[in-house]
Design a protein around this motif. Structure first.
Motif, PDB file in Angstrom:
ATOM      1  N   LEU A  34       0.911  -1.273   0.165  1.00 44.62           N
ATOM      2  CA  LEU A  34       0.097   0.114   0.044  1.00 44.62           C
ATOM      3  C   LEU A  34       0.849   1.227   0.182  1.00 44.62           C
ATOM      4  O   LEU A  34       1.929   1.381   0.860  1.00 44.62           O
ATOM      5  N   LEU A  35       0.635   2.128  -1.009  1.00 40.28           N
ATOM      6  CA  LEU A  35       1.566   3.191  -1.247  1.00 40.28           C
ATOM      7  C   LEU A  35       0.739   4.208  -1.188  1.00 40.28           C
ATOM      8  O   LEU A  35      -0.146   4.608  -2.047  1.00 40.28           O
ATOM      9  N   ALA A  36       1.028   5.399  -0.134  1.00 38.53           N
ATOM     10  CA  ALA A  36       0.001   6.388   0.011  1.00 38.53           C
ATOM     11  C   ALA A  36       0.685   7.699   0.046  1.00 38.53           C
ATOM     12  O   ALA A  36       1.995   7.940   0.278  1.00 38.53           O
ATOM     13  N   SER A  37       0.416   8.819  -0.871  1.00 35.57           N
ATOM     14  CA  SER A  37       0.695  10.235  -1.035  1.00 35.57           C
ATOM     15  C   SER A  37      -0.274  11.208  -0.861  1.00 35.57           C
ATOM     16  O   SER A  37      -1.324  10.753  -0.083  1.00 35.57           O
ATOM     17  N   GLY A  38      -0.171  11.932  -1.460  1.00 31.41           N
ATOM     18  CA  GLY A  38      -1.320  13.151  -1.600  1.00 31.41           C
ATOM     19  C   GLY A  38      -1.020  14.002  -0.430  1.00 31.41           C
ATOM     20  O   GLY A  38      -1.840  14.555   0.461  1.00 31.41           O
ATOM     21  N   LYS A  39       0.424  14.363  -0.273  1.00 31.06           N
ATOM     22  CA  LYS A  39       0.958  14.850   0.852  1.00 31.06           C
ATOM     23  C   LYS A  39       0.636  14.580   2.143  1.00 31.06           C
ATOM     24  O   LYS A  39      -0.481  15.171   2.618  1.00 31.06           O
ATOM     25  N   ILE A  40       1.304  13.629   2.711  1.00 31.49           N
ATOM     26  CA  ILE A  40       1.129  12.917   3.877  1.00 31.49           C
ATOM     27  C   ILE A  40       1.023  13.956   5.109  1.00 31.49           C
ATOM     28  O   ILE A  40       0.435  13.420   6.036  1.00 31.49           O
ATOM     29  N   ASP A  41       1.461  15.099   4.961  1.00 33.29           N
ATOM     30  CA  ASP A  41       1.254  16.189   6.197  1.00 33.29           C
ATOM     31  C   ASP A  41      -0.174  16.693   6.127  1.00 33.29           C
ATOM     32  O   ASP A  41      -0.371  17.280   6.977  1.00 33.29           O
ATOM     33  N   ASN A  42      -0.890  16.146   5.139  1.00 34.86           N
ATOM     34  CA  ASN A  42      -2.389  16.487   5.404  1.00 34.86           C
ATOM     35  C   ASN A  42      -2.999  15.320   6.088  1.00 34.86           C
ATOM     36  O   ASN A  42      -4.361  15.527   6.204  1.00 34.86           O
ATOM     37  N   TYR A  43      -2.499  14.636   6.600  1.00 34.06           N
ATOM     38  CA  TYR A  43      -3.104  13.448   7.275  1.00 34.06           C
ATOM     39  C   TYR A  43      -2.519  13.389   8.789  1.00 34.06           C
ATOM     40  O   TYR A  43      -1.365  13.461   9.069  1.00 34.06           O
ATOM     41  N   PHE A  44      -3.448  13.069   9.664  1.00 34.40           N
ATOM     42  CA  PHE A  44      -2.820  12.552  11.148  1.00 34.40           C
ATOM     43  C   PHE A  44      -2.534  11.250  10.958  1.00 34.40           C
ATOM     44  O   PHE A  44      -3.431  10.451  10.508  1.00 34.40           O
ATOM     45  N   ARG A  45      -1.338  10.630  11.257  1.00 32.35           N
ATOM     46  CA  ARG A  45      -0.786   9.241  10.870  1.00 32.35           C
ATOM     47  C   ARG A  45      -1.092   8.631  12.182  1.00 32.35           C
ATOM     48  O   ARG A  45      -0.330   8.873  13.419  1.00 32.35           O
ATOM     49  N   VAL A  46      -1.702   7.406  12.442  1.00 30.45           N
ATOM     50  CA  VAL A  46      -2.128   6.753  13.576  1.00 30.45           C
ATOM     51  C   VAL A  46      -1.914   5.202  13.328  1.00 30.45           C
ATOM     52  O   VAL A  46      -2.308   4.810  12.158  1.00 30.45           O
ATOM     53  N   SER A  47      -1.479   4.454  14.450  1.00 33.78           N
ATOM     54  CA  SER A  47      -1.220   3.053  14.133  1.00 33.78           C
ATOM     55  C   SER A  47      -2.193   2.582  15.152  1.00 33.78           C
ATOM     56  O   SER A  47      -2.188   2.806  16.346  1.00 33.78           O
ATOM     57  N   VAL A  48      -3.311   1.644  14.679  1.00 33.45           N
ATOM     58  CA  VAL A  48      -4.286   1.392  15.632  1.00 33.45           C
ATOM     59  C   VAL A  48      -4.392  -0.205  15.995  1.00 33.45           C
ATOM     60  O   VAL A  48      -4.237  -0.923  15.089  1.00 33.45           O
ATOM     61  N   ASP A  49      -4.496  -0.596  17.203  1.00 30.11           N
ATOM     62  CA  ASP A  49      -4.842  -1.886  17.616  1.00 30.11           C
ATOM     63  C   ASP A  49      -5.746  -2.009  18.436  1.00 30.11           C
ATOM     64  O   ASP A  49      -6.365  -0.926  18.978  1.00 30.11           O
ATOM     65  N   SER A  50      -6.205  -3.000  19.002  1.00 32.18           N
ATOM     66  CA  SER A  50      -7.246  -3.288  20.029  1.00 32.18           C
ATOM     67  C   SER A  50      -6.797  -2.608  21.488  1.00 32.18           C
ATOM     68  O   SER A  50      -7.715  -2.480  22.517  1.00 32.18           O
ATOM     69  N   GLU A  51      -5.542  -1.939  21.533  1.00 32.43           N
ATOM     70  CA  GLU A  51      -5.303  -1.767  22.945  1.00 32.43           C
ATOM     71  C   GLU A  51      -5.110  -0.221  22.967  1.00 32.43           C
ATOM     72  O   GLU A  51      -5.166   0.741  23.889  1.00 32.43           O
ATOM     73  N   SER A  52      -4.429   0.225  21.853  1.00 31.83           N
ATOM     74  CA  SER A  52      -4.441   1.756  21.898  1.00 31.83           C
ATOM     75  C   SER A  52      -4.395   2.263  20.270  1.00 31.83           C
ATOM     76  O   SER A  52      -4.308   1.537  19.382  1.00 31.83           O
ATOM     77  N   ALA A  53      -4.289   3.489  20.238  1.00 28.93           N
ATOM     78  CA  ALA A  53      -4.031   4.411  18.912  1.00 28.93           C
ATOM     79  C   ALA A  53      -2.825   5.018  19.210  1.00 28.93           C
ATOM     80  O   ALA A  53      -2.733   5.894  20.066  1.00 28.93           O
ATOM     81  N   GLN A  54      -1.640   4.824  18.478  1.00 28.13           N
ATOM     82  CA  GLN A  54      -0.338   5.433  18.859  1.00 28.13           C
ATOM     83  C   GLN A  54      -0.237   6.784  17.453  1.00 28.13           C
ATOM     84  O   GLN A  54      -0.219   6.374  16.175  1.00 28.13           O
ATOM     85  N   TRP A  55      -0.256   7.919  18.103  1.00 32.45           N
ATOM     86  CA  TRP A  55      -0.310   8.837  16.891  1.00 32.45           C
ATOM     87  C   TRP A  55       1.052   9.440  16.669  1.00 32.45           C
ATOM     88  O   TRP A  55       1.811   9.774  17.571  1.00 32.45           O
ATOM     89  N   THR A  56       1.553   9.354  15.258  1.00 37.62           N
ATOM     90  CA  THR A  56       2.973   9.866  14.924  1.00 37.62           C
ATOM     91  C   THR A  56       2.697  11.432  14.733  1.00 37.62           C
ATOM     92  O   THR A  56       2.399  11.865  13.879  1.00 37.62           O
TER      93      THR A  56
END
Length: 110
Positions: A34-56
């Protein structure tokens, strides 16, 4: 490899030609990308699992054209918390939002 482009292939290819940073997820078996662009600074980047959401937590230099650094980071934080929590609710994740220590250097949260 099967590559999925977000938002679409043309935008990602343009980003590559302009050396704009991309987000990339690669499956362990190397079959899917999965390759994503569209100016990634226009997105809040978060890694999510059943225990937490970790925000970069990386506040763009030009966030909402706010030039005062403290006000810009405060606004980015407030907007991020609101938006990310709304998105988590939308996908039925009731988890704690965490900003890992390595991304807290600009925050006075303690």
């Amino acid at each position: 490899m099967d590559v999925t482009y977000f938002p679409d292939k043309a935008i990602v290819k343009q980003a590559i030609s302009e050396d704009i940073p991309l987000l990339m997820l690669v499956s362990y078996d190397s079959n899917k990308v999965l390759l994503a662009s569209g100016k990634i600074d226009n997105y809040f980047r978060v890694s999510v699992d059943s225990e937490s959401a970790q925000w970069t937590f990386v506040c763009p230099k030009d966030y909402k054209n706010i030039f005062d650094e403290e006000k810009k980071i405060t606004k980015f934080f407030e907007d991020g918390v609101t938006t990310i929590k709304k998105a988590l609710k939308q996908i039925d994740y009731n988890v704690e939002l965490i900003i890992p220590n390595r991304f807290r250097r600009h925050l006075a949260l303690e």
